[in-house]
Design an enzyme around this catalytic site. Structure first.
Site, PDB file in Angstrom:
ATOM      1  N   GLU A  43      50.788  29.726  56.597  1.00  0.00           N
ATOM      2  CA  GLU A  43      50.742  30.937  55.766  1.00  0.00           C
ATOM      3  C   GLU A  43      52.044  31.721  55.904  1.00  0.00           C
ATOM      4  OE1 GLU A  43      48.676  29.845  58.105  1.00  0.00           O
ATOM      5  OE2 GLU A  43      46.684  30.716  57.916  1.00  0.00           O
ATOM      6  N   CYS A  80      44.719  32.886  61.025  1.00  0.00           N
ATOM      7  CA  CYS A  80      44.554  33.537  62.336  1.00  0.00           C
ATOM      8  C   CYS A  80      44.939  35.014  62.222  1.00  0.00           C
ATOM      9  CB  CYS A  80      45.430  32.831  63.372  1.00  0.00           C
ATOM     10  SG  CYS A  80      47.182  33.191  63.179  1.00  0.00           S
ATOM     11  N   CYS A  97      48.652  35.589  61.182  1.00  0.00           N
ATOM     12  CA  CYS A  97      48.859  35.353  59.754  1.00  0.00           C
ATOM     13  C   CYS A  97      48.213  36.465  58.935  1.00  0.00           C
ATOM     14  CB  CYS A  97      48.292  33.997  59.347  1.00  0.00           C
ATOM     15  SG  CYS A  97      49.274  32.636  59.995  1.00  0.00           S
ATOM     16  N   HIS A 119      53.133  29.102  61.529  1.00  0.00           N
ATOM     17  CA  HIS A 119      51.912  28.794  60.789  1.00  0.00           C
ATOM     18  C   HIS A 119      52.200  28.633  59.295  1.00  0.00           C
ATOM     19  CE1 HIS A 119      49.068  30.362  64.164  1.00  0.00           C
ATOM     20  NE2 HIS A 119      49.933  29.451  64.573  1.00  0.00           N
TER      21      HIS A 119
END
Ligand SMILES: O=c1ccn([C@H]2C[C@H](O)[C@@H](COP(=O)(O)O)O2)c(=O)[nH]1
Ligand SMILES: [Zn+2]
Length: 164
Positions: free
Chosen positions: A84, A108, A111, A82
């Protein structure tokens, strides 16, 4: 002319713009996510976008979603890092304590854990298109418990164009 320019972009426009631009590097055909981490004194510390780990070819690993393949082995979610997390892992400077994250999609739950543990204290997010899903509910639960502040980016309405 003696005065300064008045139509310069705000810090939020600047850093969210960098996050959006970073997301444009993503090869994900359905959702491109960009992130930009900034220090308390408005210096860019790191950037990231969603994609496969080093060595995992964008042309060989699957970009499909779960409804497009029966076997999760052939779906992107097992492989995609992801944005992040990439931005956190891309940072080479030491601590992210007290920093601020600009991200084009609400983080999410996975993260959120990395954000909390890395010391990021504020999140400015763009889309919240997965609001109400278990992953985002769990994310907000953890961020609230850990005292990480988050707010949605408020577009000024003006268009920022990049032409080189
Ligand atoms: O916190 C998050 C959540 C998701 N992403 C990435 C992971 C995937 O590459 C896409 C989501 O794809 P969908 O097809 O919309 O399910 O977004 C992320 O970077 N950060
Ligand atoms: Zn995530």
């Amino acid at each position: 002319m003696t005065g300064k320019r008045e139509d310069y972009i705000t810090w939020d426009e600047y850093f969210m713009g960098v996050a959006v631009l970073s997301g444009k590097r993503s090869k994900d055909p359905s959702t491109q996510v960009g992130a930009c981490i900034v220090s308390q004194d408005n210096k860019i510390l790191s950037m990231g976008y969603n994609g496969f780990p080093l060595g995992c070819s964008d042309d060989e690993f699957p970009w499909g979603r779960e409804n497009e393949a029966e076997d999760p082995y052939n779906v992107k979610y097992f492989y995609s890092t992801h944005s992040e997390l990439n931005a956190i892992l891309n940072y080479r400077g030491g601590s992210l304590e007290g920093s601020k994250l600009y991200v084009t999609l609400f983080p999410c739950n996975e993260c959120a854990k990395a954000i909390i543990q890395s010391g990021i204290k504020t999140i400015v997010y763009g889309s919240d298109k997965y609001a109400g899903t278990p992953a985002v509910n769990a994310s907000k639960r953890m961020l609230n418990a850990a005292g990480v502040r988050y707010y949605q980016y408020q577009p000024s309405g003006r268009k920022i164009e990049i032409e080189v």
